[in-house]
Write an enzyme that holds these catalytic residues in place. Structure first.
Site, PDB file in Angstrom:
ATOM      1  CG  HIS A  86      -0.410  -0.117   2.774  1.00 40.28           C
ATOM      2  ND1 HIS A  86       0.219  -0.878   3.048  1.00 40.28           N
ATOM      3  CD2 HIS A  86      -0.669   0.869   3.551  1.00 40.28           C
ATOM      4  CE1 HIS A  86       0.702  -0.489   4.338  1.00 40.28           C
ATOM      5  NE2 HIS A  86       0.099   0.503   4.639  1.00 40.28           N
ATOM      6  CG  HIS A  99      -0.125   4.319   4.824  1.00 35.81           C
ATOM      7  ND1 HIS A  99      -0.771   3.574   5.656  1.00 35.81           N
ATOM      8  CD2 HIS A  99      -0.720   5.330   4.501  1.00 35.81           C
ATOM      9  CE1 HIS A  99      -1.949   3.980   5.769  1.00 35.81           C
ATOM     10  NE2 HIS A  99      -2.148   5.127   5.124  1.00 35.81           N
ATOM     11  CG  ASP A 151       4.808   2.845   7.418  1.00 37.57           C
ATOM     12  OD1 ASP A 151       3.790   3.328   6.913  1.00 37.57           O
ATOM     13  OD2 ASP A 151       4.632   1.847   8.389  1.00 37.57           O
ATOM     14  CG  HIS A 152       4.063   0.010   4.170  1.00 36.82           C
ATOM     15  ND1 HIS A 152       3.856  -1.132   4.578  1.00 36.82           N
ATOM     16  CD2 HIS A 152       3.645   0.824   5.380  1.00 36.82           C
ATOM     17  CE1 HIS A 152       3.274  -1.344   5.778  1.00 36.82           C
ATOM     18  NE2 HIS A 152       3.301  -0.008   6.421  1.00 36.82           N
ATOM     19  CG  HIS A 203      -3.883   0.198   6.888  1.00 39.36           C
ATOM     20  ND1 HIS A 203      -3.976   0.490   7.900  1.00 39.36           N
ATOM     21  CD2 HIS A 203      -2.913   0.367   6.092  1.00 39.36           C
ATOM     22  CE1 HIS A 203      -2.821   1.157   7.965  1.00 39.36           C
ATOM     23  NE2 HIS A 203      -2.280   1.165   6.906  1.00 39.36           N
ATOM     24  CG  ASP A 250       0.482  -1.522   7.459  1.00 36.82           C
ATOM     25  OD1 ASP A 250       1.370  -2.378   7.959  1.00 36.82           O
ATOM     26  OD2 ASP A 250       0.839  -0.251   7.820  1.00 36.82           O
ATOM     27  CG  HIS A 255       3.975  -2.080  11.411  1.00 36.51           C
ATOM     28  ND1 HIS A 255       4.699  -1.178  11.723  1.00 36.51           N
ATOM     29  CD2 HIS A 255       3.300  -1.892  10.521  1.00 36.51           C
ATOM     30  CE1 HIS A 255       4.619  -0.102  10.579  1.00 36.51           C
ATOM     31  NE2 HIS A 255       3.553  -0.585   9.872  1.00 36.51           N
TER      32      HIS A 255
HETATM   33 FE    FE Z   1       2.709   0.671   8.091  1.00 35.91          FE
HETATM   34 ZN    ZN Z   2       0.106   1.694   6.666  1.00 41.11          ZN
END
Ligand code: FE
Ligand code: ZN
Length: 262
Positions: free
Chosen positions: A62, A64, A66-67, A120, A137, A175
Protein backbone atom coordinates in the site's frame (compact mmCIF):
# COMPACT_ATOMS: atom_id res chain seq x y z
CA UNK A 1 18.31 -10.27 9.81
CA UNK A 2 16.30 -13.46 10.32
CA UNK A 3 15.89 -15.95 7.47
CA UNK A 4 13.22 -18.57 6.80
CA UNK A 5 13.20 -21.34 4.27
CA UNK A 6 10.28 -22.03 1.93
CA UNK A 7 10.21 -24.62 -0.88
CA UNK A 8 11.21 -22.19 -3.67
CA UNK A 9 12.69 -19.21 -1.84
CA UNK A 10 14.12 -17.78 1.34
CA UNK A 11 12.50 -14.94 3.23
CA UNK A 12 14.90 -12.55 4.94
CA UNK A 13 13.28 -10.41 7.62
CA UNK A 14 14.84 -7.00 8.18
CA UNK A 15 13.80 -4.78 11.08
CA UNK A 16 13.48 -1.11 10.10
CA UNK A 17 12.33 2.21 11.61
CA UNK A 18 10.71 1.66 15.03
CA UNK A 19 8.73 -1.50 14.49
CA UNK A 20 8.56 -2.19 10.73
CA UNK A 21 9.64 -5.37 9.02
CA UNK A 22 10.97 -5.32 5.48
CA UNK A 23 11.08 -8.70 3.71
CA UNK A 24 13.52 -9.81 1.04
CA UNK A 25 12.46 -12.77 -1.06
CA UNK A 26 15.41 -14.62 -2.49
CA UNK A 27 14.48 -17.21 -5.12
CA UNK A 28 16.36 -20.50 -4.94
CA UNK A 29 16.29 -21.26 -8.67
CA UNK A 30 16.69 -17.83 -10.26
CA UNK A 31 18.22 -14.40 -9.73
CA UNK A 32 15.03 -12.90 -8.33
CA UNK A 33 15.61 -10.82 -5.23
CA UNK A 34 12.44 -8.94 -4.39
CA UNK A 35 11.72 -6.61 -1.50
CA UNK A 36 8.29 -6.21 0.06
CA UNK A 37 7.55 -2.69 1.37
CA UNK A 38 10.97 -1.05 1.57
CA UNK A 39 10.50 1.31 4.52
CA UNK A 40 14.16 2.27 4.46
CA UNK A 41 16.46 1.90 1.43
CA UNK A 42 19.66 1.74 3.47
CA UNK A 43 18.46 -1.38 5.31
CA UNK A 44 17.67 -3.04 1.98
CA UNK A 45 20.99 -2.02 0.43
CA UNK A 46 22.90 -3.49 3.36
CA UNK A 47 21.05 -6.79 3.01
CA UNK A 48 21.69 -6.90 -0.77
CA UNK A 49 25.38 -6.34 -0.04
CA UNK A 50 25.50 -9.14 2.50
CA UNK A 51 23.70 -11.51 0.11
CA UNK A 52 25.93 -10.23 -2.69
CA UNK A 53 22.97 -9.96 -5.08
CA UNK A 54 21.27 -7.09 -6.90
CA UNK A 55 17.69 -6.14 -6.09
CA UNK A 56 15.38 -7.09 -8.98
CA UNK A 57 11.87 -6.13 -7.77
CA UNK A 58 9.97 -3.97 -5.30
CA UNK A 59 6.49 -5.15 -4.24
CA UNK A 60 4.37 -2.62 -2.36
CA UNK A 61 1.29 -3.58 -0.35
CA UNK A 62 0.00 0.00 0.00
CA UNK A 63 0.97 3.62 -0.39
CA UNK A 64 1.92 4.65 3.20
CA UNK A 65 5.37 6.20 3.46
CA UNK A 66 6.63 3.54 5.89
CA UNK A 67 6.09 1.00 3.07
CA UNK A 68 7.21 2.98 0.02
CA UNK A 69 9.93 5.39 1.17
CA UNK A 70 12.66 3.21 -0.30
CA UNK A 71 11.08 3.03 -3.78
CA UNK A 72 12.85 6.04 -5.24
CA UNK A 73 16.42 5.45 -3.94
CA UNK A 74 16.23 1.71 -4.66
CA UNK A 75 14.85 2.26 -8.17
CA UNK A 76 17.68 4.72 -8.89
CA UNK A 77 20.33 2.39 -7.59
CA UNK A 78 19.15 -1.00 -8.90
CA UNK A 79 16.80 -0.16 -11.81
CA UNK A 80 14.47 -2.72 -10.30
CA UNK A 81 10.83 -3.25 -11.32
CA UNK A 82 8.22 -1.71 -9.01
CA UNK A 83 4.94 -3.62 -8.56
CA UNK A 84 1.88 -2.24 -6.80
CA UNK A 85 -1.91 -1.99 -6.80
CA UNK A 86 -3.60 -0.73 -9.96
CA UNK A 87 -6.16 0.91 -7.67
CA UNK A 88 -3.43 2.97 -6.08
CA UNK A 89 -1.06 3.50 -9.01
CA UNK A 90 -0.88 7.27 -8.60
CA UNK A 91 0.21 6.91 -4.97
CA UNK A 92 2.89 4.22 -5.45
CA UNK A 93 6.16 5.95 -6.35
CA UNK A 94 7.85 4.71 -9.56
CA UNK A 95 5.30 1.95 -10.17
CA UNK A 96 6.03 -0.12 -13.32
CA UNK A 97 3.56 -3.01 -13.10
CA UNK A 98 0.00 -2.52 -11.86
CA UNK A 99 -1.69 -5.57 -10.38
CA UNK A 100 -5.09 -6.42 -8.96
CA UNK A 101 -6.96 -9.33 -7.39
CA UNK A 102 -6.36 -12.76 -8.87
CA UNK A 103 -3.56 -11.64 -11.09
CA UNK A 104 -0.89 -14.29 -11.06
CA UNK A 105 2.51 -12.67 -11.35
CA UNK A 106 5.08 -14.99 -12.81
CA UNK A 107 8.54 -13.82 -11.92
CA UNK A 108 11.29 -16.14 -13.03
CA UNK A 109 10.68 -19.19 -10.83
CA UNK A 110 8.16 -17.57 -8.46
CA UNK A 111 4.36 -17.48 -8.81
CA UNK A 112 2.85 -14.63 -6.86
CA UNK A 113 -0.89 -14.41 -6.22
CA UNK A 114 -2.39 -10.97 -5.58
CA UNK A 115 -5.29 -10.44 -3.16
CA UNK A 116 -7.34 -7.28 -2.77
CA UNK A 117 -7.41 -6.59 0.97
CA UNK A 118 -8.72 -3.03 1.14
CA UNK A 119 -9.65 -1.57 4.50
CA UNK A 120 -6.50 -0.01 6.01
CA UNK A 121 -6.25 1.87 2.71
CA UNK A 122 -8.45 1.53 -0.37
CA UNK A 123 -5.63 0.28 -2.58
CA UNK A 124 -4.20 -2.28 -0.17
CA UNK A 125 -3.15 -5.62 -1.66
CA UNK A 126 -1.48 -8.74 -0.28
CA UNK A 127 0.91 -11.14 -1.97
CA UNK A 128 0.76 -14.92 -1.55
CA UNK A 129 3.80 -16.88 -2.64
CA UNK A 130 3.40 -20.61 -2.00
CA UNK A 131 2.84 -20.91 1.76
CA UNK A 132 3.91 -17.33 2.57
CA UNK A 133 1.54 -14.37 2.93
CA UNK A 134 2.79 -10.79 2.80
CA UNK A 135 -0.13 -8.76 4.08
CA UNK A 136 1.31 -5.34 4.90
CA UNK A 137 -0.92 -3.53 7.41
CA UNK A 138 -4.06 -5.68 6.96
CA UNK A 139 -3.51 -8.59 9.35
CA UNK A 140 -1.02 -8.25 12.22
CA UNK A 141 0.06 -10.67 14.91
CA UNK A 142 -3.09 -10.71 17.09
CA UNK A 143 -4.37 -7.54 15.43
CA UNK A 144 -5.40 -5.80 12.24
CA UNK A 145 -4.70 -2.45 10.61
CA UNK A 146 -6.56 0.73 11.43
CA UNK A 147 -9.31 1.76 9.04
CA UNK A 148 -7.77 4.90 7.55
CA UNK A 149 -9.64 4.77 4.26
CA UNK A 150 -11.91 1.74 4.13
CA UNK A 151 -15.05 0.67 5.97
CA UNK A 152 -15.43 -2.08 8.58
CA UNK A 153 -17.28 -4.14 5.92
CA UNK A 154 -14.33 -3.90 3.54
CA UNK A 155 -11.82 -4.82 6.23
CA UNK A 156 -13.92 -7.73 7.45
CA UNK A 157 -14.19 -9.04 3.87
CA UNK A 158 -10.42 -8.74 3.49
CA UNK A 159 -9.68 -10.52 6.77
CA UNK A 160 -12.04 -13.37 5.85
CA UNK A 161 -10.15 -13.74 2.58
CA UNK A 162 -6.88 -14.11 4.47
CA UNK A 163 -8.44 -16.47 7.03
CA UNK A 164 -9.48 -18.75 4.15
CA UNK A 165 -5.82 -19.47 3.31
CA UNK A 166 -4.44 -22.79 4.59
CA UNK A 167 -3.71 -22.84 8.32
CA UNK A 168 0.01 -23.39 7.78
CA UNK A 169 0.35 -20.20 5.69
CA UNK A 170 3.11 -18.09 7.24
CA UNK A 171 1.96 -14.56 8.00
CA UNK A 172 4.64 -11.98 7.23
CA UNK A 173 3.06 -8.68 8.27
CA UNK A 174 4.75 -5.30 8.18
CA UNK A 175 4.94 -4.39 11.88
CA UNK A 176 5.93 -5.92 15.21
CA UNK A 177 2.79 -4.98 17.14
CA UNK A 178 2.06 -8.42 18.58
CA UNK A 179 2.58 -7.88 22.33
CA UNK A 180 0.41 -4.75 22.67
CA UNK A 181 -2.17 -6.45 20.44
CA UNK A 182 -2.17 -9.48 22.72
CA UNK A 183 -2.94 -7.30 25.76
CA UNK A 184 -6.07 -6.07 24.01
CA UNK A 185 -6.88 -9.63 22.91
CA UNK A 186 -6.78 -10.89 26.50
CA UNK A 187 -9.17 -8.12 27.51
CA UNK A 188 -11.84 -9.14 24.98
CA UNK A 189 -11.23 -12.90 24.83
CA UNK A 190 -10.62 -14.11 28.38
CA UNK A 191 -10.54 -17.89 28.94
CA UNK A 192 -9.00 -18.59 25.53
CA UNK A 193 -6.29 -21.10 26.42
CA UNK A 194 -4.60 -20.85 23.04
CA UNK A 195 -4.40 -17.10 23.51
CA UNK A 196 -2.82 -17.52 26.95
CA UNK A 197 -0.26 -19.91 25.52
CA UNK A 198 0.56 -17.44 22.76
CA UNK A 199 0.97 -14.57 25.23
CA UNK A 200 3.42 -16.66 27.22
CA UNK A 201 5.36 -17.74 24.12
CA UNK A 202 5.49 -14.35 22.40
CA UNK A 203 6.49 -12.57 25.61
CA UNK A 204 9.48 -14.92 25.93
CA UNK A 205 10.31 -14.34 22.27
CA UNK A 206 10.34 -10.56 22.66
CA UNK A 207 12.41 -10.77 25.84
CA UNK A 208 15.07 -12.42 23.69
CA UNK A 209 14.61 -9.58 21.16
CA UNK A 210 13.39 -12.02 18.50
CA UNK A 211 10.44 -11.37 16.18
CA UNK A 212 7.00 -12.86 16.90
CA UNK A 213 6.48 -12.71 13.13
CA UNK A 214 5.90 -14.76 11.03
CA UNK A 215 2.87 -16.21 12.71
CA UNK A 216 0.46 -18.50 10.87
CA UNK A 217 -3.12 -18.27 9.65
CA UNK A 218 -4.02 -21.17 11.96
CA UNK A 219 -2.67 -19.33 15.01
CA UNK A 220 -4.32 -16.05 14.02
CA UNK A 221 -7.68 -17.76 13.59
CA UNK A 222 -7.64 -19.05 17.17
CA UNK A 223 -6.02 -16.06 18.94
CA UNK A 224 -6.48 -12.87 16.88
CA UNK A 225 -9.52 -11.00 18.24
CA UNK A 226 -10.25 -9.60 14.78
CA UNK A 227 -10.61 -13.12 13.38
CA UNK A 228 -12.50 -14.49 16.37
CA UNK A 229 -15.83 -13.32 14.86
CA UNK A 230 -15.42 -16.35 12.57
CA UNK A 231 -16.47 -18.42 15.59
CA UNK A 232 -20.18 -18.46 16.44
CA UNK A 233 -19.69 -19.04 20.13
CA UNK A 234 -17.34 -16.04 20.31
CA UNK A 235 -19.89 -13.90 18.45
CA UNK A 236 -22.64 -14.83 20.88
CA UNK A 237 -20.58 -14.35 24.02
CA UNK A 238 -19.20 -10.99 22.85
CA UNK A 239 -22.50 -9.66 21.50
CA UNK A 240 -24.32 -10.60 24.71
CA UNK A 241 -21.72 -8.88 26.87
CA UNK A 242 -21.66 -5.68 24.78
CA UNK A 243 -25.40 -5.60 23.98
CA UNK A 244 -24.87 -5.52 20.20
CA UNK A 245 -26.21 -7.57 17.31
CA UNK A 246 -24.97 -11.14 17.26
CA UNK A 247 -23.41 -11.15 13.81
CA UNK A 248 -19.80 -11.28 12.70
CA UNK A 249 -19.67 -7.82 11.11
CA UNK A 250 -21.24 -6.07 14.12
CA UNK A 251 -18.80 -7.82 16.45
CA UNK A 252 -15.81 -7.05 14.23
CA UNK A 253 -16.86 -3.39 13.97
CA UNK A 254 -17.28 -3.11 17.74
CA UNK A 255 -13.88 -4.74 18.35
CA UNK A 256 -12.15 -2.39 15.89
CA UNK A 257 -13.72 0.70 17.47
CA UNK A 258 -12.89 -0.53 20.99
CA UNK A 259 -9.28 -1.06 20.01
CA UNK A 260 -9.04 2.51 18.71
CA UNK A 261 -10.11 3.77 22.13
CA UNK A 262 -8.20 1.18 24.14
FE1 FE B 1 2.63 0.61 8.19
ZN1 ZN C 1 0.03 1.53 6.59
Amino acid sequence: MWSYQHPHFYVHQLPALNDNYIYLIEAKDSDILAVIDPADASVVNQACASLDKPLTHILNTHHHWDHTDGNKPLKKRWHCTVIGAADDAERIPYIDIQVSENILLELDGLSIQVLDVKGHTLGHIAYVIDDALFCGDTLFGAGCGRLFEGSPEQMWQSLQKLAALPDNTQVYCAHEYTLPNLRFARDVDANNTELEARIHRDTQTRMKKNPTIPSSIGLEKTTNPFLRPLDDSFIHAYATEKHIDANALAVFTHLRESKNRW
